[in-house]
Scaffold this motif. Structure first.
Motif, mmCIF file in Angstrom:
data_model
loop_
_atom_site.group_PDB
_atom_site.id
_atom_site.type_symbol
_atom_site.label_atom_id
_atom_site.label_comp_id
_atom_site.label_asym_id
_atom_site.label_seq_id
_atom_site.Cartn_x
_atom_site.Cartn_y
_atom_site.Cartn_z
ATOM 1 N N ILE A 69 -25.970 -65.621 -6.296
ATOM 2 C CA ILE A 69 -25.119 -66.335 -5.331
ATOM 3 C C ILE A 69 -25.420 -65.865 -3.909
ATOM 4 N N TYR A 70 -25.551 -64.557 -3.739
ATOM 5 C CA TYR A 70 -25.854 -63.986 -2.422
ATOM 6 C C TYR A 70 -27.182 -64.528 -1.904
ATOM 7 N N LEU A 71 -28.213 -64.503 -2.731
ATOM 8 C CA LEU A 71 -29.528 -65.014 -2.325
ATOM 9 C C LEU A 71 -29.464 -66.502 -1.997
ATOM 10 N N SER A 72 -28.765 -67.270 -2.825
ATOM 11 C CA SER A 72 -28.679 -68.716 -2.619
ATOM 12 C C SER A 72 -27.998 -69.048 -1.300
ATOM 13 N N SER A 73 -26.921 -68.322 -1.008
ATOM 14 C CA SER A 73 -26.165 -68.619 0.208
ATOM 15 C C SER A 73 -26.885 -68.157 1.466
ATOM 16 N N ARG B 90 -26.212 -45.206 -2.517
ATOM 17 C CA ARG B 90 -27.577 -45.328 -3.030
ATOM 18 C C ARG B 90 -27.728 -46.635 -3.811
ATOM 19 N N ALA B 91 -26.770 -46.936 -4.674
ATOM 20 C CA ALA B 91 -26.835 -48.167 -5.454
ATOM 21 C C ALA B 91 -26.824 -49.390 -4.547
ATOM 22 N N LEU B 92 -25.945 -49.356 -3.535
ATOM 23 C CA LEU B 92 -25.861 -50.476 -2.599
ATOM 24 C C LEU B 92 -27.134 -50.613 -1.769
ATOM 25 N N ALA B 93 -27.704 -49.485 -1.378
ATOM 26 C CA ALA B 93 -28.930 -49.519 -0.580
ATOM 27 C C ALA B 93 -30.072 -50.140 -1.372
ATOM 28 N N LEU B 94 -30.202 -49.763 -2.648
ATOM 29 C CA LEU B 94 -31.272 -50.323 -3.473
ATOM 30 C C LEU B 94 -31.020 -51.798 -3.773
ATOM 31 N N ALA B 95 -29.754 -52.167 -3.991
ATOM 32 C CA ALA B 95 -29.438 -53.576 -4.205
ATOM 33 C C ALA B 95 -29.703 -54.385 -2.937
ATOM 34 N N SER B 96 -29.380 -53.801 -1.777
ATOM 35 C CA SER B 96 -29.625 -54.475 -0.499
ATOM 36 C C SER B 96 -31.117 -54.641 -0.243
ATOM 37 N N GLU B 97 -31.881 -53.626 -0.631
ATOM 38 C CA GLU B 97 -33.326 -53.700 -0.442
ATOM 39 C C GLU B 97 -33.939 -54.752 -1.362
ATOM 40 N N LEU B 98 -33.351 -54.925 -2.550
ATOM 41 C CA LEU B 98 -33.812 -55.970 -3.457
ATOM 42 C C LEU B 98 -33.661 -57.339 -2.804
ATOM 43 N N VAL B 99 -32.578 -57.528 -2.056
ATOM 44 C CA VAL B 99 -32.290 -58.811 -1.421
ATOM 45 C C VAL B 99 -33.021 -58.964 -0.094
ATOM 46 N N LYS C 49 -16.906 -59.205 -2.847
ATOM 47 C CA LYS C 49 -16.058 -59.280 -1.652
ATOM 48 C C LYS C 49 -16.853 -59.770 -0.449
ATOM 49 N N ALA C 50 -18.093 -59.323 -0.340
ATOM 50 C CA ALA C 50 -18.932 -59.755 0.785
ATOM 51 C C ALA C 50 -19.188 -61.247 0.722
ATOM 52 N N ILE C 51 -19.439 -61.770 -0.479
ATOM 53 C CA ILE C 51 -19.759 -63.185 -0.655
ATOM 54 C C ILE C 51 -18.550 -64.058 -0.364
#
Length: 376
Positions: A34-38, A300-309, A350-352
């Motif tokens: 959803i994040y990527l699509s938006s 760390r988890a958020l940073a890696l997820a953010s880097e994925l996006v 929450k961000a979406i």
């Protein structure tokens, strides 16, 4: 130019994701799609899924095995399940799956196209032909057992499918992307992820156009002419796989199950997987993300997820390190951290679902967090 853009080793491993993990994979994959699509559109989601490096990193962030063949079937299954109830709103759909479910892809495509009011035949043809090419036209010793067809409301599509070899106990994953397929029989693949290379009769390689024409001509000849041609070919040693094109990417996943950071994570990225790095993170990340009590593990988890996006192709060339986001199913590099996993899902959700203004601030925060990770 060849559309085979890379190779990767995918050892066959038994077992499946436990229910408690698969449920989380479904929820997190939904939030990421959803994040990527938006932010970038559904066409970009197709491009990401057709990139073998991004796909592998995606599976690592979702907490599955960091390198085994099961990442293909489980990630595709999680994405397909996560799209239920939101696929029409997003304009992004999934069909097919593993084993018998793969053969339902044409029916599922037609069902979704009926809801969209569009002709399903071009998409059904693409799905069937892609499966036929990798099971019959590319004779590489791998038996196709998984086929998932992702497509958009606009009719763009990508395929992620996989075959296995009982002889080598390895798997080979094939990626297709519609915007790069000019012909189904002339270099159609976006990428092929596989084990060690062996002799392959690749009838869809561009350089084998003459072979395709000769095969058609030979099929029209009497049987004795065919037998004579086979005898001549046997004396020459038979057909072989052409070498990789210059610049093709190679992703080599070892057979060993243990993840060794000093071997599997490139030196420039080693520090990014250490919790201590995020103990030094700027305090305003917590405020920017609108969250309280977030420790270094969650960052760390958020940073890696953010880097994925938001990361670049270069940062995604090292997918093993993304398993340090939440851990792995079999305890590699560490057991899945459920609390951190659930926090990541909550924060992305929450961000979406923020208002447009708040949302843009959250997106910038994720971008900055990804940049902090890449520069640390």
């Amino acid at each position: 130019m060849s559309r085979h853009t890379g190779y990767a080793s995918l050892p066959l491993h038994g077992g499946k994701a436990p229910a408690w993990l698969f449920g989380r994979m479904v929820r997190l994959s939904r939030e990421i799609i959803i994040y990527l699509s938006s932010e970038f559109g559904t066409r970009e989601v197709l491009r990401r899924l057709s990139d073998p490096f991004w796909f592998q990193a995606f599976g690592c962030v979702l907490g599955f095995d960091w390198h085994s063949s099961g990442v293909t079937t489980t990630v595709c299954g999680a994405v397909k399940e996560g799209l239920k109830d939101v696929d029409r709103e997003l304009g992004f759909f999934a069909a097919g799956g593993k084993g018998r479910t793969s053969r339902r892809a044409p029916h599922e495509i037609a069902e979704r196209c009926d809801r969209l009011g569009r002709d399903p035949q071009p998409l059904v043809y693409a799905s069937r032909t892609a499966a036929k090419v990798d099971s019959a036209a590319v004779q590489d010793g791998y038996q196709l057992y998984h086929h998932v067809f992702f497509f958009t409301a606009a009719g763009e599509w990508c395929v992620v499918q996989q075959g296995m070899s009982d002889q080598t106990r390895m798997a080979r994953r094939y990626h297709w992307l519609s915007e790069h397929v000019e012909s189904f029989v002339d270099e159609p693949h976006e990428a092929v992820c596989c084990d060690a290379r062996s002799d392959t009769l690749n009838l869809v390689a561009h350089e084998n156009d003459a072979v395709r024409k000769a095969s058609a001509e030979l099929a029209a000849q009497p049987p004795d002419a065919t037998l004579k041609a086979l005898e001549q070919m046997a004396r020459r040693g038979g057909p072989g796989c052409p070498p990789l094109q210059p610049g093709a990417r190679t992703l080599a996943m070892p057979r060993r199950h243990e993840l060794l950071p000093e071997l599997d994570v490139a030196t420039p990225y080693l520090e990014r997987i250490l919790v201590k790095t995020y103990e030094r993170a700027p305090g305003n990340f917590e405020a920017l993300l609108g969250i309280e009590g977030v420790g270094p593990k969650t960052l760390r988890a958020l940073a890696l997820a953010s880097e994925l996006v938001h990361g670049t192709a270069a940062t995604l060339r090292d997918p093993a390190r993304f398993s340090f986001a939440h851990g792995g199913k079999d305890g590699t590099p560490f057991p899945v951290d459920k609390l951190t996993y659930d926090k990541t899902i909550e924060i992305l959700n929450k961000a979406i679902n923020r208002s447009a203004i708040d949302r843009s601030e959250k997106v910038r925060a994720f971008q900055r967090l990804a940049n902090f990770s890449s520069k640390s």
